[in-house]
Design an enzyme around this catalytic site. Structure first.
Site, PDB file in Angstrom:
ATOM      1  N   ASN A  49       0.929  -1.398  -0.639  1.00  0.00           N
ATOM      2  CA  ASN A  49       0.279  -0.194   0.044  1.00  0.00           C
ATOM      3  C   ASN A  49       1.017   1.164  -0.209  1.00  0.00           C
ATOM      4  O   ASN A  49       0.087   2.621   0.552  1.00  0.00           O
ATOM      5  CB  ASN A  49      -1.065   0.342   1.214  1.00  0.00           C
ATOM      6  CG  ASN A  49      -1.895  -1.117   1.065  1.00  0.00           C
ATOM      7  OD1 ASN A  49      -2.355  -1.629   0.172  1.00  0.00           O
ATOM      8  ND2 ASN A  49      -2.051  -1.878   2.332  1.00  0.00           N
ATOM      9  N   HIS A 134     -14.172  -0.870   7.140  1.00  0.00           N
ATOM     10  CA  HIS A 134     -12.753  -2.345   8.155  1.00  0.00           C
ATOM     11  C   HIS A 134     -12.971  -2.498   9.268  1.00  0.00           C
ATOM     12  O   HIS A 134     -12.770  -1.905   9.706  1.00  0.00           O
ATOM     13  CB  HIS A 134     -11.164  -0.758   8.049  1.00  0.00           C
ATOM     14  CG  HIS A 134     -10.165  -1.859   8.272  1.00  0.00           C
ATOM     15  ND1 HIS A 134      -9.441  -1.756   9.556  1.00  0.00           N
ATOM     16  CD2 HIS A 134      -8.586  -2.013   7.227  1.00  0.00           C
ATOM     17  CE1 HIS A 134      -8.475  -2.161   9.491  1.00  0.00           C
ATOM     18  NE2 HIS A 134      -8.237  -2.470   7.974  1.00  0.00           N
ATOM     19  N   SER A 182     -10.912  -0.108   1.180  1.00  0.00           N
ATOM     20  CA  SER A 182      -9.535  -0.898   0.876  1.00  0.00           C
ATOM     21  C   SER A 182      -9.494  -2.390   0.314  1.00  0.00           C
ATOM     22  O   SER A 182      -8.939  -2.304   0.024  1.00  0.00           O
ATOM     23  CB  SER A 182      -9.136  -0.981   2.335  1.00  0.00           C
ATOM     24  OG  SER A 182     -10.253  -2.178   2.801  1.00  0.00           O
ATOM     25  N   ASP A 207     -12.369   6.954   7.434  1.00  0.00           N
ATOM     26  CA  ASP A 207     -11.265   6.471   7.779  1.00  0.00           C
ATOM     27  C   ASP A 207     -10.490   6.827   5.836  1.00  0.00           C
ATOM     28  O   ASP A 207     -11.270   6.087   4.935  1.00  0.00           O
ATOM     29  CB  ASP A 207     -10.971   5.069   7.934  1.00  0.00           C
ATOM     30  CG  ASP A 207      -9.766   4.160   7.755  1.00  0.00           C
ATOM     31  OD1 ASP A 207      -9.364   4.239   7.771  1.00  0.00           O
ATOM     32  OD2 ASP A 207     -10.306   2.736   8.303  1.00  0.00           O
ATOM     33  N   HIS A 210      -7.013   4.771   2.828  1.00  0.00           N
ATOM     34  CA  HIS A 210      -6.392   4.659   1.134  1.00  0.00           C
ATOM     35  C   HIS A 210      -6.297   5.777   0.359  1.00  0.00           C
ATOM     36  O   HIS A 210      -6.714   5.658  -0.597  1.00  0.00           O
ATOM     37  CB  HIS A 210      -7.082   3.249   0.908  1.00  0.00           C
ATOM     38  CG  HIS A 210      -6.652   2.507   1.780  1.00  0.00           C
ATOM     39  ND1 HIS A 210      -6.521   1.396   1.452  1.00  0.00           N
ATOM     40  CD2 HIS A 210      -7.252   1.901   2.170  1.00  0.00           C
ATOM     41  CE1 HIS A 210      -5.518   0.254   2.219  1.00  0.00           C
ATOM     42  NE2 HIS A 210      -6.524   0.804   2.807  1.00  0.00           N
ATOM     43  N   LYS A 229       0.544   3.570   5.195  1.00  0.00           N
ATOM     44  CA  LYS A 229       0.674   3.230   3.392  1.00  0.00           C
ATOM     45  C   LYS A 229       0.855   4.448   2.807  1.00  0.00           C
ATOM     46  O   LYS A 229       1.985   4.570   2.631  1.00  0.00           O
ATOM     47  CB  LYS A 229      -1.379   3.247   3.746  1.00  0.00           C
ATOM     48  CG  LYS A 229      -2.004   1.390   4.286  1.00  0.00           C
ATOM     49  CD  LYS A 229      -2.885   1.350   4.412  1.00  0.00           C
ATOM     50  CE  LYS A 229      -3.417   0.680   4.976  1.00  0.00           C
ATOM     51  NZ  LYS A 229      -4.312   0.054   5.868  1.00  0.00           N
TER      52      LYS A 229
HETATM   53  C1  LIG Z   1      -5.208  -0.724   7.090  1.00  0.00           C
HETATM   54  C2  LIG Z   1      -6.104  -0.145   7.475  1.00  0.00           C
HETATM   55  C3  LIG Z   1      -6.569  -0.037   8.786  1.00  0.00           C
HETATM   56  C4  LIG Z   1      -5.758   0.238   9.909  1.00  0.00           C
HETATM   57  O1  LIG Z   1      -4.186   0.583   9.648  1.00  0.00           O
HETATM   58  P1  LIG Z   1      -2.375   0.693  10.164  1.00  0.00           P
HETATM   59  O2  LIG Z   1      -2.081   1.707   9.978  1.00  0.00           O
HETATM   60  O3  LIG Z   1      -2.370  -0.493   9.433  1.00  0.00           O
HETATM   61  O4  LIG Z   1      -3.025   0.066  11.498  1.00  0.00           O
HETATM   62  C5  LIG Z   1      -7.748   0.595   9.099  1.00  0.00           C
HETATM   63  N1  LIG Z   1      -8.287   0.878   7.712  1.00  0.00           N
HETATM   64  C6  LIG Z   1      -8.133   1.042   6.749  1.00  0.00           C
HETATM   65  C7  LIG Z   1      -9.312   1.607   5.710  1.00  0.00           C
HETATM   66  C8  LIG Z   1      -7.022   0.547   6.338  1.00  0.00           C
HETATM   67  O5  LIG Z   1      -6.700  -0.388   5.165  1.00  0.00           O
END
Ligand SMILES: *Cc1c(COP(=O)(O)O)cnc(C)c1O
Length: 372
Positions: A49, A134, A182, A207, A210, A229
């Site tokens: 990512n 997520h 995601s 959230d 991405h 990411k």
């Molecule tokens: C990866 C991800 C997270 C978690 O983030 P990390 O920093 O890896 O713990 C939260 N929400 C979504 C949509 C993700 O893809």
């Protein structure tokens, strides 16, 4: 009831194996330019990512290296002695990026979610969430003790219905969605969801794991995200008003009772955001590469840097991934429970650094073998 731990583990593994649902860890070394080394083999990776290649960017690496003089670890939680001076500028940068008054950095995106949701709602409150959010938000919702209701994916009418029917039964209401989903790569109607939430005296939390760098922020009450990411480093964050952030400092348990980030991570993340801001072409390039892929497959243009190739059954997803791996292409099979049953897929994540020839080769292999 005399099952030993050993038997339980063995039985469960056997069941998972029969359903093509076992999971295991494979040693992987990431290389610059969107490649990885697995089992001694160099592969082009569509499963990282790191959308803009920032985790290997010279300026980001230099910032991390320089910050190592501050020690490898933070030594304590931020409330104790782990609040290194590097945090201030990073949080100011994040708040500016998201158009909020303040920001708070956590150990990871998962921890940010797990800290913020139970700090905002609890028993007697309701969470109205998109069906595909997520796992970290689902877990946080459960931990909060609030009633959890889900609306069909990106379905404003269903969300409205839940709010109209149930909002009145609860004290506070939090609506949850992702800006970019995601596992599907599609985008949420954030503006419309925000208007809907406001009409029903609810708060919206997005959230943006991405979306960072790819799309402008939508100024909603609580914006969560990750530095792991697109930013290419590690850590999570919440952006919100000054009062909300000040409240979280003393009430988000995952920030209070977990050690601060290593100083090198904080310094690297700040530099990564700086590089991303100074090079808008990185975001364009990542999006463009995802669209080369959808064009090669004869599909609608990608909405983000993520493109799923849905093959339905877990077994077929594993076969497709194995076929690509033989051709030095890494695209991981994503199976239930990460995605709903019947929607197992290969998830392609595009980087600004991917080369056209690798993208078209992957698309053609999928078509040739009947997966796309
Ligand atoms: C990866 C991800 C997270 C978690 O983030 P990390 O920093 O890896 O713990 C939260 N929400 C979504 C949509 C993700 O893809």
């Amino acid at each position: 009831m005399s099952t030993t731990l050993e038997t339980m583990a063995r039985e469960r593994l056997a069941l998972a194996r029969a359903a093509s649902l076992t999971r295991s860890l494979t040693e992987t070394e990431r290389l610059p330019g969107g490649y990885v080394l697995r089992g001694g083999q160099k592969m082009v990776s569509f499963s990282c990512n790191d959308y803009f290649g920032l985790s290997f960017h010279p300026q980001v690496l230099a910032a991390a290296r320089e910050a190592l003089t501050a020690g490898t670890g933070a030594g304590a939680s931020r409330l104790v002695t782990g609040n290194h001076a590097y945090y201030g500028p990073l949080e100011a940068e994040l708040a500016a990026w998201k158009g909020t008054e303040a920001a708070l950095v956590f150990g990871s995106g998962y921890l940010a979610s797990l800290g913020v949701i139970p700090a905002l709602v609890g028993a007697g409150d309701v969470i109205v969430a998109d069906r595909l959010i997520h796992a970290c938000m689902i877990d946080a919702a459960r931990l909060s003790g609030a009633t959890l209701m889900r609306f069909s994916h990106n379905n404003l009418d269903h969300c409205r219905l839940l709010l109209e029917e149930h909002r009145g039964e609860y004290a506070r209401c939090l609506v949850l969605t992702e800006t970019v989903f995601s596992m599907d790569g599609d985008r949420a109607p954030v503006k419309a969801l925000h208007a809907l939430a406001q009409q029903h005296d609810a708060w919206l939390m997005t959230d943006d794991a991405h979306g960072l760098g790819l799309f402008p922020a939508e100024p909603v009450e609580v914006q969560m995200g990750t530095l792991s990411k697109g930013a290419g480093v590690y850590g999570g964050y919440i952006c919100a008003s000054r009062a909300v952030i000040d409240w979280l400092v003393g009430h988000a348990r995952t920030a209070m009772f977990s050690t601060g980030l290593p100083p090198a991570d904080i310094a690297a993340a700040r530099m990564a955001l700086h590089v991303l801001r100074a090079n808008p072409k990185l975001a364009q390039d990542a999006l463009e590469r995802a669209r080369w892929f959808t064009a090669a497959l004869g599909r609608e243009p990608a909405q983000s840097a993520i493109v799923p190739v849905i093959v339905q059954e877990p077994e077929r997803a594993l076969e497709a991934a194995a076929m690509l791996a033989k051709n030095h292409i890494l695209a991981m099979a994503i199976r239930p429970p990460t995605v709903p049953p019947g929607t197992a897929r290969l998830r392609f994540a595009f980087s600004a650094l991917h080369e056209a020839k690798d993208i078209t080769r992957a698309a053609h292999l999928l078509q040739e073998h009947g997966y796309a």
